[in-house]
Design a protein around this motif. Structure first.
Motif, mmCIF file in Angstrom:
data_model
loop_
_atom_site.group_PDB
_atom_site.id
_atom_site.type_symbol
_atom_site.label_atom_id
_atom_site.label_comp_id
_atom_site.label_asym_id
_atom_site.label_seq_id
_atom_site.Cartn_x
_atom_site.Cartn_y
_atom_site.Cartn_z
ATOM 1 N N ALA A 131 0.826 -1.201 0.000
ATOM 2 C CA ALA A 131 0.000 0.000 0.000
ATOM 3 C C ALA A 131 0.864 1.256 0.000
ATOM 4 O O ALA A 131 0.571 2.226 -0.719
ATOM 5 N N THR A 173 2.486 1.520 -3.526
ATOM 6 C CA THR A 173 1.506 1.880 -4.552
ATOM 7 C C THR A 173 1.044 3.320 -4.392
ATOM 8 O O THR A 173 0.927 4.068 -5.372
ATOM 9 N N GLY A 174 0.768 3.727 -3.148
ATOM 10 C CA GLY A 174 0.327 5.099 -2.915
ATOM 11 C C GLY A 174 1.380 6.117 -3.303
ATOM 12 O O GLY A 174 1.059 7.170 -3.890
ATOM 13 N N THR A 175 2.641 5.828 -3.015
ATOM 14 C CA THR A 175 3.718 6.747 -3.391
ATOM 15 C C THR A 175 3.823 6.884 -4.896
ATOM 16 O O THR A 175 3.955 7.998 -5.442
ATOM 17 N N THR A 228 0.723 8.798 -6.277
ATOM 18 C CA THR A 228 0.732 10.199 -5.875
ATOM 19 C C THR A 228 1.692 11.018 -6.738
ATOM 20 O O THR A 228 1.366 12.124 -7.187
ATOM 21 N N TRP A 266 -6.184 4.960 -9.118
ATOM 22 C CA TRP A 266 -6.300 5.596 -7.805
ATOM 23 C C TRP A 266 -7.592 5.196 -7.103
ATOM 24 O O TRP A 266 -7.610 4.934 -5.899
ATOM 25 N N PHE A 316 -7.223 1.712 -5.913
ATOM 26 C CA PHE A 316 -6.309 1.689 -4.772
ATOM 27 C C PHE A 316 -7.006 2.155 -3.498
ATOM 28 O O PHE A 316 -6.832 1.550 -2.423
ATOM 29 N N SER A 317 -7.788 3.203 -3.583
ATOM 30 C CA SER A 317 -8.508 3.676 -2.395
ATOM 31 C C SER A 317 -9.520 2.647 -1.903
ATOM 32 O O SER A 317 -9.738 2.487 -0.694
ATOM 33 N N LEU A 334 -7.599 0.117 0.108
ATOM 34 C CA LEU A 334 -7.247 0.652 1.420
ATOM 35 C C LEU A 334 -8.441 0.636 2.372
ATOM 36 O O LEU A 334 -8.299 0.321 3.555
ATOM 37 N N MET A 393 -2.807 7.119 6.383
ATOM 38 C CA MET A 393 -2.499 7.021 4.963
ATOM 39 C C MET A 393 -3.678 7.468 4.111
ATOM 40 O O MET A 393 -3.518 8.182 3.107
ATOM 41 N N MET A 432 -3.729 10.713 1.658
ATOM 42 C CA MET A 432 -4.076 10.600 0.246
ATOM 43 C C MET A 432 -5.069 11.667 -0.159
ATOM 44 O O MET A 432 -4.936 12.305 -1.207
#
Length: 235
Positions: free
Chosen positions: A51, A54-56, A59, A79, A82-83, A86, A160, A164
């Protein structure tokens, strides 16, 4: 290249989150054990690592003002997925924390039968320091530490998600999907209907030789039935 790497990371995160969800469902049940708790700990920590990575990556891509419109639309779809991962991971971790606290692995139990037998303290201490008791203490220590780590990880995922939303603003309702909702179901249903319609068309074709044979067989059968009735009346 960045888009393909993000897809690979997101796919791994999706599979790991699904595995974590499956393990959480067994906490507190008949299959619950220390091995399961350890496997759940490894799986959720792996999900956290994926996570963060992937988030980095997403972003950095979405904050690039020189990104093309088509590329931005694709990254926005990633995105949103991905959210969703999460959110599911946070809910499962909170459920695991609640179930782990409600169903401890090594809860103290009172004896059901009191025999009244008493002995010296040295004998009791010797039995308490057996290998089984040491394993029990090690398992209890793991249980306490695991709950503490899980509580910190739940806070980490919540931070996190908030981070985001502060860095990247992608409203879910503005993201256009690649295909309409239920397109796969509609395509499979239409394929099934076309195959079903093709069956009567094939069966509608009549072979003259087969029709003649069926007619002759029916005539012979009727003659045999009539002959049997006549014999029955004469007898």
């Amino acid at each position: 290249m960045a888009r393909e790497e993000s897809k690979v990371l997101l796919d791994a995160l999706n599979k790991t989150t699904a595995c974590c969800h499956h393990l959480v469902l067994t906490v507190g049940g008949s299959a619950d054990s220390q091995n399961l708790r350890e496997e759940l700990q490894k799986t959720r920590q792996k999900a956290l690592e994926l996570a963060v990575a992937t988030g980095t990556r997403l972003t950095v891509a979405l904050r690039d003002r020189g990104l093309a419109a088509e590329e931005r639309a694709e990254f926005e779809r990633l995105w949103v997925a991905f959210s969703g991962c999460l959110d599911l991971l946070e809910a499962d971790m909170q459920r695991a924390l609640a179930l782990g606290a409600a169903f401890p692995l090594h809860a103290p139990r009172r004896p059901l039968v009191r025999t009244g037998v008493v002995g010296s303290c040295s004998g009791v201490a010797a039995r308490a320091l057996s290998v089984r008791s040491l394993r029990h203490e090690a398992g209890r220590d793991f249980y306490v530490v695991d709950l503490q780590e899980l509580e910190r990880e739940v806070l980490q995922v919540g931070e996190m998600i908030n981070d985001m939303e502060m860095k990247v603003s992608v409203p879910h309702w503005t993201v256009q999907p690649r295909q309409t909702a239920g397109a796969e179901l509609l395509s499979s249903a239409s394929a099934g209907a076309s195959s079903a319609m093709s069956v009567p068309e094939r069966s509608g074709h009549c072979d003259p030789s087969k029709a003649l044979a069926a007619t002759i067989f029916s005539a012979v059968l009727l003659a045999a039935v009539a002959l049997a009735l006549c014999v029955a009346k004469l007898s």
